[in-house]
Scaffold this motif. Structure first.
Motif, PDB file in Angstrom:
ATOM      1  N   GLN A 118      72.604  41.254  20.981  1.00 14.54           N
ATOM      2  CA  GLN A 118      71.172  41.640  21.391  1.00 14.54           C
ATOM      3  C   GLN A 118      71.296  41.486  22.854  1.00 14.54           C
ATOM      4  OE1 GLN A 118      68.779  42.785  19.287  1.00 14.54           O
ATOM      5  NE2 GLN A 118      70.568  42.722  17.821  1.00 14.54           N
ATOM      6  N   LYS A 119      71.054  42.715  23.551  1.00 22.56           N
ATOM      7  CA  LYS A 119      71.087  42.808  25.133  1.00 22.56           C
ATOM      8  C   LYS A 119      69.799  42.171  25.471  1.00 22.56           C
ATOM      9  CE  LYS A 119      75.160  44.906  25.864  1.00 22.56           C
ATOM     10  NZ  LYS A 119      76.116  44.199  26.830  1.00 22.56           N
ATOM     11  N   LYS A 120      69.786  41.597  26.714  1.00 21.57           N
ATOM     12  CA  LYS A 120      68.575  40.922  27.277  1.00 21.57           C
ATOM     13  C   LYS A 120      68.464  41.752  28.622  1.00 21.57           C
ATOM     14  CE  LYS A 120      68.676  36.580  24.890  1.00 21.57           C
ATOM     15  NZ  LYS A 120      68.637  35.060  25.205  1.00 21.57           N
ATOM     16  N   ASN A 121      69.286  42.385  29.074  1.00 18.51           N
ATOM     17  CA  ASN A 121      69.261  43.147  30.223  1.00 18.51           C
ATOM     18  C   ASN A 121      69.355  44.671  30.095  1.00 18.51           C
ATOM     19  OD1 ASN A 121      71.941  43.656  29.690  1.00 18.51           O
ATOM     20  ND2 ASN A 121      72.767  41.966  30.942  1.00 18.51           N
ATOM     21  N   GLN A 122      69.608  45.402  31.031  1.00 19.34           N
ATOM     22  CA  GLN A 122      69.589  46.783  30.998  1.00 19.34           C
ATOM     23  C   GLN A 122      70.943  47.254  30.550  1.00 19.34           C
ATOM     24  OE1 GLN A 122      66.779  48.588  31.290  1.00 19.34           O
ATOM     25  NE2 GLN A 122      65.840  46.589  31.171  1.00 19.34           N
ATOM     26  N   SER A 123      72.046  46.810  30.416  1.00 18.44           N
ATOM     27  CA  SER A 123      73.221  47.183  30.177  1.00 18.44           C
ATOM     28  C   SER A 123      73.037  47.828  28.620  1.00 18.44           C
ATOM     29  CB  SER A 123      74.195  46.170  30.451  1.00 18.44           C
ATOM     30  OG  SER A 123      74.088  45.014  29.200  1.00 18.44           O
ATOM     31  N   LYS A 124      74.315  48.603  28.362  1.00 14.17           N
ATOM     32  CA  LYS A 124      74.276  49.300  27.099  1.00 14.17           C
ATOM     33  C   LYS A 124      75.454  48.732  26.392  1.00 14.17           C
ATOM     34  CE  LYS A 124      72.121  53.908  28.346  1.00 14.17           C
ATOM     35  NZ  LYS A 124      72.642  55.393  28.288  1.00 14.17           N
ATOM     36  N   HIS A 125      75.483  48.784  24.880  1.00 16.04           N
ATOM     37  CA  HIS A 125      76.484  48.761  24.190  1.00 16.04           C
ATOM     38  C   HIS A 125      77.534  49.720  24.676  1.00 16.04           C
ATOM     39  CE1 HIS A 125      74.266  45.823  22.301  1.00 16.04           C
ATOM     40  NE2 HIS A 125      73.665  46.416  21.407  1.00 16.04           N
ATOM     41  N   VAL A 126      78.841  49.809  24.691  1.00 16.63           N
ATOM     42  CA  VAL A 126      79.652  50.622  24.705  1.00 16.63           C
ATOM     43  C   VAL A 126      80.738  50.831  23.414  1.00 16.63           C
ATOM     44  CG1 VAL A 126      82.003  51.177  26.067  1.00 16.63           C
ATOM     45  CG2 VAL A 126      80.213  50.093  27.060  1.00 16.63           C
ATOM     46  N   ILE A 127      80.783  51.969  23.067  1.00  9.37           N
ATOM     47  CA  ILE A 127      81.970  52.401  21.951  1.00  9.37           C
ATOM     48  C   ILE A 127      82.729  53.342  22.546  1.00  9.37           C
ATOM     49  CG2 ILE A 127      82.073  53.774  19.735  1.00  9.37           C
ATOM     50  CD1 ILE A 127      78.937  52.757  19.138  1.00  9.37           C
TER      51      ILE A 127
END
Length: 442
Positions: free
Chosen positions: A411-420
């Motif tokens: 679960q992201k708490k910042n503005q970064s994205k998951h990467v696939i």
């Protein structure tokens, strides 16, 4: 035409032996054992012990067939004296400098020569460059046996065409190329293989033609994939989805249907080097084949670089991120990781100080431990990921749903994205939420 050797095999008066019980030799030996008296010989005692326990680590024929086969497993070379047909299915890898490593086939020839009985036929299946069977193997057989080839024993060549992990194109439904030192030998070899090859045989006019045919098959495939890989690298710069281009292109009847990707394994990733080596010996420097190999060998670095680039662009701290490599074998649904370019991707990321964890539901765990000296992660245990890198299209990966993928990420708490990173186009891009995921494929 005399078929005396075949008749003695068919009537179970003599044994057929298979030397080398790996991904190629084991299925052949088990298939013959269903028809005739068959010996399965390998110098690896540990491997033989596993087979005798009824376990098939190759997944090519399955545990049940191993448990019920009449194949006689042995590490005793003296038992080869009981065989009138000996099939050689040992690997032919390459050295670190990309030159052919003929040590396995040379050692196999020595062992066979020391236990060769008069009237036998030795059939080589190992992939070699034209001339190896006649110029290297026959002299060894003669020296070790003190017998004369052509008079006391005969030799042939039949390139293996087994496609590991393929449940459609199997040993029995792939036409078999056979060749021999004379017409009588060819007829006997053809008759023997026709016992198990339902698709029939093709009689090549010479041993060298049969050797060259095998190399040509794989070099052609290597070049075609290299072309698609080059297109993928160009389209990446253009911002075009390669799969969408291929889908459009494949609507034409004569499109070849190749896709970009990592090219490894013990055939396509190796055989072209045998071709190039012999061409160099004869004074010709390969241009197209060499170019294809250069492109395909560069793909691991290209993919690793894009993992890093996409991680940075998505606002992730690469070195602190949790990255999972999904698939480490050289192809889908196959436990074999020999010459796997997925391993090269891991090593390339390691050059930048990036540690990854590997998920592979089918890989040979012993081989994995030996190659990478790390522990595998089960699919169910993947969690808190920042990046998933799908390198191999295992069916278990294809069966993952959107909820399964979501569960694997933290679960992201910042503005970064998951990467696939989806090299095998396992995930439909349209199902990806661009606000949450950064998706990239070849």
């Amino acid at each position: 035409m005399q078929l005396e050797t075949f008749d003695r095999i068919r009537t179970k008066k003599d044994f057929l032996a298979v030397v080398g019980l790996g991904y190629v030799g084991l299925p052949i030996a088990v298939a013959f054992a269903e028809k005739i008296k068959t010996l399965g010989f390998d110098i690896n005692q540990e491997k033989i012990n596993i087979y005798k326990k009824g376990i098939d680590p190759t997944h090519e024929i399955g545990d049940e067939k191993i448990q019920n086969t009449t194949l006689e497993f042995t590490t005793d070379p003296a038992r080869l004296q009981e065989a009138k047909v000996i099939i050689v299915a040992v690997p032919t890898p390459i050295n670190g400098d990309k030159t052919p490593n003929l040590a396995p086939v040379v050692e196999a020839s020595k062992i066979i020569g020391q236990n060769l009985s008069k009237g036998s036929i030795v059939v080589f299946e190992s992939t070699v460059y034209p001339g190896v069977t006649e110029d290297i193997c026959i002299p060894i057989l003669e020296k070790e046996s003190s017998l004369l080839c052509g008079k006391d024993f005969k030799v042939g060549y039949s390139p293996e065409r087994i496609n590991p992990g393929d449940k459609v194109h199997r040993l029995d439904n792939i036409k078999k190329i056979v060749s021999g030192m004379d017409e009588e030998t060819v007829e006997n070899i053809a008759a023997v293989y026709e016992l198990i090859i339902h698709a029939g045989v093709y009689k090549a006019p010479s041993i060298k033609v049969a050797e060259a045919a095998k190399l040509s098959e794989n070099a052609q495939r290597d070049i075609n994939i290299a072309f698609m890989n080059e297109l993928a690298m160009i389209f990446d710069r253009m911002g075009i989805n390669t799969k969408e281009v291929i889908d459009a292109m494949n609507t034409k009847w004569n499109a070849l249907g190749f896709y970009p990707g990592l090219v490894g394994g013990h055939c396509i990733g190796i055989d072209p080097y045998y071709f190039m080596y012999q061409a160099e010996v004869l004074g010709y420097h390969s241009q197209i084949i060499a170019a294809g190999r250069k492109v395909n060998d560069s793909m691991a670095t290209f993919i690793a670089d894009n993992v890093i680039k996409k991680m940075i662009q998505s606002g992730n701290d690469v070195k602190k991120s949790s990255i999972y490599i999904m698939g480490i074998t050289f192809k889908e649904d196959c436990p074999d990781m020999r010459n796997s370019k997925a391993v090269d991707v891991c090593k390339q990321l390691a050059v930048y100080g990036i540690k990854v964890r590997v998920v592979d539901p089918v890989v040979d765990k012993v081989e994995f431990k030996r190659e990478l000296d790390s522990e595998l992660v089960e699919i169910k245990d993947v969690c808190n990921a920042d990046c998933l890198v799908f390198l191999v299209g295992h069916q278990q990966f294809k069966d993952l749903g959107a909820a399964d993928i979501e569960r694997m990420f933290k679960q992201k708490k910042n503005q970064s994205k998951h990467v696939i990173i989806d090299i095998k186009n396992i995930i439909e891009p349209k199902t990806i939420d661009e606000k949450v995921y950064s998706y990239w494929s070849l």
